[in-house]
Design a protein around this motif. Structure first.
Motif, short mmCIF file in Angstrom:
data_model
loop_
_atom_site.label_atom_id
_atom_site.label_comp_id
_atom_site.label_asym_id
_atom_site.label_seq_id
_atom_site.Cartn_x
_atom_site.Cartn_y
_atom_site.Cartn_z
N VAL A 5 36.20 73.61 -18.59
CA VAL A 5 35.74 72.65 -17.59
C VAL A 5 34.29 72.29 -17.79
O VAL A 5 33.86 71.19 -17.42
N GLY A 6 33.47 73.19 -18.36
CA GLY A 6 32.07 72.87 -18.62
C GLY A 6 31.12 73.92 -18.09
O GLY A 6 31.34 75.12 -18.24
N VAL A 7 30.06 73.46 -17.44
CA VAL A 7 29.07 74.36 -16.84
C VAL A 7 29.59 74.81 -15.47
O VAL A 7 29.92 73.98 -14.62
N VAL A 8 29.66 76.12 -15.27
CA VAL A 8 30.18 76.70 -14.04
C VAL A 8 29.05 77.32 -13.23
O VAL A 8 28.25 78.10 -13.76
N GLY A 9 28.97 76.95 -11.97
CA GLY A 9 28.09 77.63 -11.03
C GLY A 9 28.88 78.68 -10.28
O GLY A 9 29.87 78.35 -9.62
N ALA A 10 28.49 79.94 -10.41
CA ALA A 10 29.19 81.05 -9.76
C ALA A 10 28.30 81.60 -8.65
O ALA A 10 27.18 82.03 -8.91
N ILE A 11 28.81 81.59 -7.42
CA ILE A 11 28.06 82.07 -6.26
C ILE A 11 28.85 83.23 -5.68
O ILE A 11 29.98 83.05 -5.21
N THR A 12 28.28 84.43 -5.72
CA THR A 12 29.04 85.63 -5.39
C THR A 12 28.48 86.36 -4.18
O THR A 12 27.30 86.25 -3.87
N PRO A 13 29.33 87.16 -3.50
CA PRO A 13 28.94 87.82 -2.27
C PRO A 13 28.40 89.23 -2.52
O PRO A 13 28.40 89.73 -3.65
N TRP A 14 28.02 89.88 -1.42
CA TRP A 14 27.42 91.21 -1.51
C TRP A 14 28.42 92.35 -1.40
O TRP A 14 28.12 93.47 -1.75
N ALA B 44 22.32 76.08 -19.70
CA ALA B 44 23.77 76.19 -19.78
C ALA B 44 24.38 74.94 -20.40
O ALA B 44 25.33 75.02 -21.21
N ARG B 45 23.85 73.77 -20.05
CA ARG B 45 24.35 72.51 -20.61
C ARG B 45 24.06 72.44 -22.11
O ARG B 45 24.90 72.00 -22.90
N CYS C 198 33.48 78.24 -21.05
CA CYS C 198 32.48 77.65 -20.17
C CYS C 198 31.16 78.42 -20.26
O CYS C 198 31.13 79.59 -20.65
N THR C 199 30.09 77.77 -19.87
CA THR C 199 28.81 78.45 -19.68
C THR C 199 28.59 78.62 -18.18
O THR C 199 29.19 77.92 -17.37
N VAL C 200 27.71 79.55 -17.82
CA VAL C 200 27.64 80.00 -16.43
C VAL C 200 26.21 80.07 -15.93
O VAL C 200 25.31 80.52 -16.65
N VAL C 201 26.03 79.64 -14.67
CA VAL C 201 24.82 79.92 -13.90
C VAL C 201 25.27 80.72 -12.69
O VAL C 201 26.03 80.22 -11.85
N PHE D 77 25.05 82.49 -20.48
CA PHE D 77 25.01 83.13 -19.17
C PHE D 77 23.59 83.08 -18.65
O PHE D 77 22.63 83.39 -19.36
N ASN D 78 23.46 82.69 -17.37
CA ASN D 78 22.14 82.60 -16.73
C ASN D 78 22.26 83.15 -15.32
O ASN D 78 23.31 83.05 -14.68
#
Length: 469
Positions: free
Chosen positions: A136-145, A49-50, A164-167, A195-196
């Motif tokens: 903002v840059g590299v975004v970490g996205a943590i999502t629910p079920w 992503a970076r 932005c790019t995403v993990v 996207f990752n």
């Protein structure tokens, strides 16, 4: 079996030796397995992503919109498949999966495209300054079920739109829609690394993302307890944090409201998705003079919610998503009875087995201090509370550590608006106002930080810069 992760524009083996079973909550059978990802997997994804960030953030908004349009086309073409996936690993009734679980992400992505195409990235003048916004840059996205496609799209789409790019770490409980979305993104031709996806648990993969020094922002949706942990880990590198957390939302029915309609809609908003909704209207506040009538109406409405197999015709409530959630909801129902609430309908018993089924449940004679009136249950459980004045209703509505959503009903729209302005919540439905995918979504107090959806959701992923002349 989806025993891979998506890194650098390709499916790849995880470094994890272990896998996580994906369970169909309707029959408790294993339907798939995903990697129990590692911190090393996160490192790989963040590095990709970076690496992809400079080229992606330099693309014109029109080019980013074209990529998002291709993703939207892919989701639209696979609506039925996605609905069946969500019915299988979440347990959502098929009709609900089609209309809400897939229909809402389509509406949200369409809205983000509209915002992106109209957004002025050239900036605005302020005296001798030019105010611009940058990714903002590299975004970490943590999502629910609980909304396993919508919650991913609500984070990934505006992040990509912003440049932005995403993990992404989807929930391990219902991950298959996120995997299908990764296939769609791959087919749409998004540049490698933009996207990752890394699967795994919160304590391993989620915490690695939140703490990673090369992640510039983490966007998390989940419980307030987990949100505190994410914020704590993110604080070490002073990264931006967006949190969409829990709720205990009040439905305030004023004395002049259409009681039958307000109760009917209120029950629906409490039980949608088997109550596994952060903004569910789980506390119904009713004038004392109308209380018995409201309880009877709620019980009658609840009993129309047929509990059953997600793929069976006529099913309105499916199972809860997991054994953990099943046990948690049943414990809360038992606690409600122990603390003196009156069980009007529902409870813990059902003839459906196997599967994580809990009947639609209504409690009366609930007081604001009871556990079922204070804690987020995340199941089909409605608490009905009485109030004796408008001020009392507002006090009870605000007597919660949460502030995600609310509703107000009155025959006088101005009166309803005045009460809505007094409720400390991020969004308030007035007389059944419909969900708007362009309006900001987020909460006050312990319901979170920041906003999702529409222009406000896009700007969560943008930094503000002043250029002085």
């Amino acid at each position: 079996m989806r025993d891979v992760i998506y890194v650098g524009g390709a499916w790849a083996d995880s470094s994890a030796p272990a896998t996580i079973d994906v369970i169909n909550p309707a029959n408790e059978q294993v339907i798939d397995r995903i990697p129990a990802g590692t911190a090393a997997d996160v490192d790989r994804a963040v590095a990709q992503a970076r690496r992809a960030l400079p080229a992606w953030e330099a693309t014109a908004p029109e080019e980013r919109a074209a990529h998002l349009e291709a993703i939207l086309t892919g989701i639209t073409a696979r609506q039925d498949e996605l609905a069946r996936i969500i019915a299988a690993d979440l347990g959502a009734p098929y009709a609900l999966a089609q209309k809400v679980h897939v229909g809402t992400p389509i509406a949200v992505l369409t809205g983000i495209l509209d915002v992106l195409r109209a957004y002025d990235f050239a900036g605005e003048r302020c005296g001798d300054s030019l105010i611009v916004r940058e990714p903002v840059g590299v975004v970490g996205a943590i999502t629910p079920w609980n909304y396993p496609l919508h919650q991913v799209v609500a984070k990934v789409a505006p992040a990509l739109a912003a440049g932005c790019t995403v993990v992404l770490k989807p929930s391990e409980i219902a991950p298959l829609a996120a995997y299908a979305l990764a296939d769609i993104i791959d087919e749409a031709g998004l540049p490698p690394g933009v996207f990752n996806l890394v699967s795994g648990t919160g304590p391993v993969v989620g915490e690695a993302i939140a703490a990673h020094e090369d992640v510039d922002m983490v966007s998390f949706t989940g419980s307030t307890r987990a949100g505190r942990r994410v914020a704590e880990l993110a604080a070490a590198s002073v990264k931006r944090v967006a949190l969409e957390l829990g709720g205990k939302s009040p439905n305030v029915i004023l004395p002049d409201a259409d009681l039958a309609l307000a109760v009917k809609v209120g029950v629906a908003k409490a039980f949608v998705n088997s109550g596994q909704t952060c903004n569910a209207l789980t506390r119904m506040l009713v004038p004392l003079a109308l209380y018995d009538e409201a309880v009877a109406l709620a019980a009658k409405a609840a009993e129309r919610y047929t509990l059953g197999d997600p793929l069976a015709e006529g099913t309105r409530l499916g199972p809860l998503a997991s054994r953990v959630q099943f046990d948690r909801v049943r414990d809360h129902i038992e606690r409600g009875v122990e603390e003196g609430a009156r069980l009007v309908t529902g409870g813990t018993e059902t003839s459906l087995a196997p599967g994580y089924y809990v009947p639609p449940t209504v409690f009366a004679d609930v007081t604001p201090s009871m556990t079922i009136a204070r804690e987020e249950i995340f199941g089909p459980v409605l608490s009905i509370l009485a109030y004796d004045s408008e001020d009392d209703a507002v006090r009870i509505a605000n007597d919660t550590p949460y502030g995600l959503a609310a509703a107000v009903w009155s025959a006088d729209p101005d009166r309803a608006l005045a009460v809505a302005r007094r409720i400390k919540a991020g969004q308030v439905e007035i007389n059944g106002g419909r969900f708007n995918p362009l309006a900001p979504f987020g909460g006050y107090k312990q319901s979170g930080l920041g906003r999702e959806l529409g222009r406000h959701g896009l700007e969560e992923f943008l930094e503000v810069k002043s250029l002085q002349f």
